[in-house]
Design a protein around this motif. Sequence first.
Motif, PDB file in Angstrom:
ATOM      1  N   VAL A 175       0.877  -1.176   0.000  1.00  0.00           N
ATOM      2  CA  VAL A 175       0.000   0.000   0.000  1.00  0.00           C
ATOM      3  C   VAL A 175       0.910   1.220   0.000  1.00  0.00           C
ATOM      4  O   VAL A 175       1.849   1.293   0.788  1.00  0.00           O
ATOM      5  N   PHE A 176       0.664   2.143  -0.896  1.00  0.00           N
ATOM      6  CA  PHE A 176       1.484   3.366  -0.930  1.00  0.00           C
ATOM      7  C   PHE A 176       0.627   4.516  -0.421  1.00  0.00           C
ATOM      8  O   PHE A 176      -0.405   4.835  -0.993  1.00  0.00           O
ATOM      9  N   MET A 177       1.054   5.115   0.692  1.00  0.00           N
ATOM     10  CA  MET A 177       0.323   6.276   1.234  1.00  0.00           C
ATOM     11  C   MET A 177       1.120   7.532   0.884  1.00  0.00           C
ATOM     12  O   MET A 177       2.287   7.643   1.228  1.00  0.00           O
ATOM     13  N   ALA A 178       0.466   8.453   0.183  1.00  0.00           N
ATOM     14  CA  ALA A 178       1.200   9.640  -0.276  1.00  0.00           C
ATOM     15  C   ALA A 178       0.363  10.902  -0.089  1.00  0.00           C
ATOM     16  O   ALA A 178      -0.868  10.847  -0.123  1.00  0.00           O
ATOM     17  N   PHE A 179       1.054  12.005   0.127  1.00  0.00           N
ATOM     18  CA  PHE A 179       0.355  13.298   0.239  1.00  0.00           C
ATOM     19  C   PHE A 179       1.319  14.391  -0.218  1.00  0.00           C
ATOM     20  O   PHE A 179       2.526  14.172  -0.335  1.00  0.00           O
ATOM     21  N   THR A 214      -3.867   8.421  -1.817  1.00  0.00           N
ATOM     22  CA  THR A 214      -3.320   9.778  -1.865  1.00  0.00           C
ATOM     23  C   THR A 214      -4.392  10.768  -1.397  1.00  0.00           C
ATOM     24  O   THR A 214      -5.537  10.385  -1.183  1.00  0.00           O
ATOM     25  N   VAL A 215      -3.988  12.019  -1.277  1.00  0.00           N
ATOM     26  CA  VAL A 215      -4.900  13.027  -0.731  1.00  0.00           C
ATOM     27  C   VAL A 215      -5.008  14.201  -1.688  1.00  0.00           C
ATOM     28  O   VAL A 215      -3.999  14.672  -2.223  1.00  0.00           O
ATOM     29  N   ALA A 216      -6.223  14.679  -1.895  1.00  0.00           N
ATOM     30  CA  ALA A 216      -6.444  15.928  -2.640  1.00  0.00           C
ATOM     31  C   ALA A 216      -7.120  16.919  -1.698  1.00  0.00           C
ATOM     32  O   ALA A 216      -7.827  16.506  -0.764  1.00  0.00           O
ATOM     33  N   GLY A 217      -6.921  18.193  -1.943  1.00  0.00           N
ATOM     34  CA  GLY A 217      -7.533  19.209  -1.089  1.00  0.00           C
ATOM     35  C   GLY A 217      -6.839  19.256   0.256  1.00  0.00           C
ATOM     36  O   GLY A 217      -5.775  18.655   0.457  1.00  0.00           O
ATOM     37  N   THR A 219      -8.233   9.941  -9.992  1.00  0.00           N
ATOM     38  CA  THR A 219      -6.937   9.751  -9.331  1.00  0.00           C
ATOM     39  C   THR A 219      -7.015   8.728  -8.207  1.00  0.00           C
ATOM     40  O   THR A 219      -5.984   8.247  -7.756  1.00  0.00           O
ATOM     41  N   GLY A 220      -8.225   8.444  -7.717  1.00  0.00           N
ATOM     42  CA  GLY A 220      -8.349   7.516  -6.590  1.00  0.00           C
ATOM     43  C   GLY A 220      -7.992   8.152  -5.254  1.00  0.00           C
ATOM     44  O   GLY A 220      -7.955   7.481  -4.226  1.00  0.00           O
ATOM     45  N   ALA A 221      -7.730   9.457  -5.254  1.00  0.00           N
ATOM     46  CA  ALA A 221      -7.346  10.119  -3.999  1.00  0.00           C
ATOM     47  C   ALA A 221      -8.542  10.247  -3.066  1.00  0.00           C
ATOM     48  O   ALA A 221      -9.698  10.140  -3.493  1.00  0.00           O
TER      49      ALA A 221
END
Length: 464
Positions: free
Chosen positions: A311-315, A399-402, A429-431
Amino acid sequence: MASSDDLVRIVEVIEVAPSSNQFPTSAAEFTLPLTFFDTYWFKFSPVERLFFYPLPADSNPTFFNSEVLPKLKKSLSLTLLHFLPLAGNLIWPSPDAAKAVIRYTPNDAVSLTVAESDGDFNGLSGNEIINAIELHPLVPQLKASHDAVAITAIQITLFPNKGFCIGLTIHHTVLDGKSVMMFIKSWAYICTNQENYPLQLPSDLAPFFDRGVIKDPSGLDLFFLNQWLALTASDPKTRSLKVSQNLGRVSPNLVRTTFLLSHDNINKLRELVLSKWDKKKPIHLSTFVLAFAYTATCLVKARGGESERAVFMAFASDYRTRLDPSVPENYFGNCLGPHGQCVKAGDLMDENGVAFGAHMLSDEIKGLEKGGVLDGAKNKWSAVLDAIVKESGSMQMITVAGSPRFHVYGLNFGWGKPKKVEIVSVDRTGAISLAESRDGSGGVEIGLALEKHEMEIVASLFKF
Ligand SMILES: CC(C)(COP(=O)(O)OP(=O)(O)OC[C@H]1O[C@@H](n2cnc3c(N)ncnc32)[C@H](O)[C@@H]1OP(=O)(O)O)[C@@H](O)C(=O)NCCC(=O)NCCSC(=O)CC(=O)O
């Protein structure tokens, strides 16, 4: 049953130019170079935001067309005068130029679509689960060819007697979330103050365009650009400015909804994590960290599968104040650094999953306090980009948007604050999208677009 497209009629598509008597038919042409913060996002999906506004309860049926729409159009034009690059295009300055540029002229204009919808305003702007495609007809498309792509497109859709929706699509190579918010906050500010025009924008909204403040001694700009171009190297249209198809697909079965974490929920999560923490080591347990870690555990459980799977967690974090020397807070463009780590699904699935995720995110954010944020950027940033672009079935990207800091619910064009805000592009994006809770009580809204069966599992887990 009518499809979501059938419910929306285009009323007009107009070009809104920056309001100006200053340059009637000026031949002037301006360019802004792309920095490495921009080229990092070169073919990333545009960011699509929707803001839903109810019409005032006592307004008459013509109120939107006689009052709201003319004011929005006029103030948009006035606002663009402060943000000229938004009306421009991303282009290659010559066929063999190493880097694309942002080109804008005072005669450029932003495409504004005005539409009317028979859709269910309250359903689309509520928190129940809806089909993701239902929001798509409210989203404007950037005009794009292989040689040029527009930076901004706007759509205003009326839901008669109910409300209206402002849709904004922005090219991520040109603006980050903070800059998008500067623009839309300025539009709202000018819309509510247009009688007093000409007026100065407040200093935090007045855009700062000088790319000279972004130092790039090691040529990261071309490094990231070439990484993107290498992805499509076998394609004769490698240099096409259309966004990557690989990053732009939407499954027809996606559904979306918004979950709320209240201030109390966040505090409970904080206590939970602290109870599993060696108190001697400082930990950064912000709303952002707790909301992201908690949501990640739900998403990983919903996907299921082997505990060893990746699992890749990114921000992204805002580097304006983190660079040395720092760049102005009102820098208008991209100034985001990507962060992320690959972890095992099992670590997020077990009973200490939230604490595990929070520790990982805390370490990343605490690392930013040490300075030297660009040290090793080539490798570290490439690893995140690689994970995003080459996401395969076996690796789950989260991932995160906003951001809960953007104060999106404060955006008042003169007829009250939004009923709902959405980042539609998370279904490409799946974010997960984050925003502060609408009631201002310190909670957070979490927007998700998932396959229906996964959403049902997440909904069953998202309980306190
Ligand atoms: C790295 C971070 C994500 C970490 O966030 P954190 O909230 O954990 O940490 P922090 O140090 O910034 O903030 C700690 C506490 O101070 C508060 N705080 C700090 N600065 C604030 C500000 N300007 N306005 C309001 N609150 C603020 C936070 O709410 C938090 O409180 P509390 O504990 O109560 O929470 C953040 O610092 C950051 O850079 N955010 C910007 C991310 C961004 O720009 N994303 C958009 C990506 S572009 C994109 O996605 C596309 C698009 O949006 O268009």
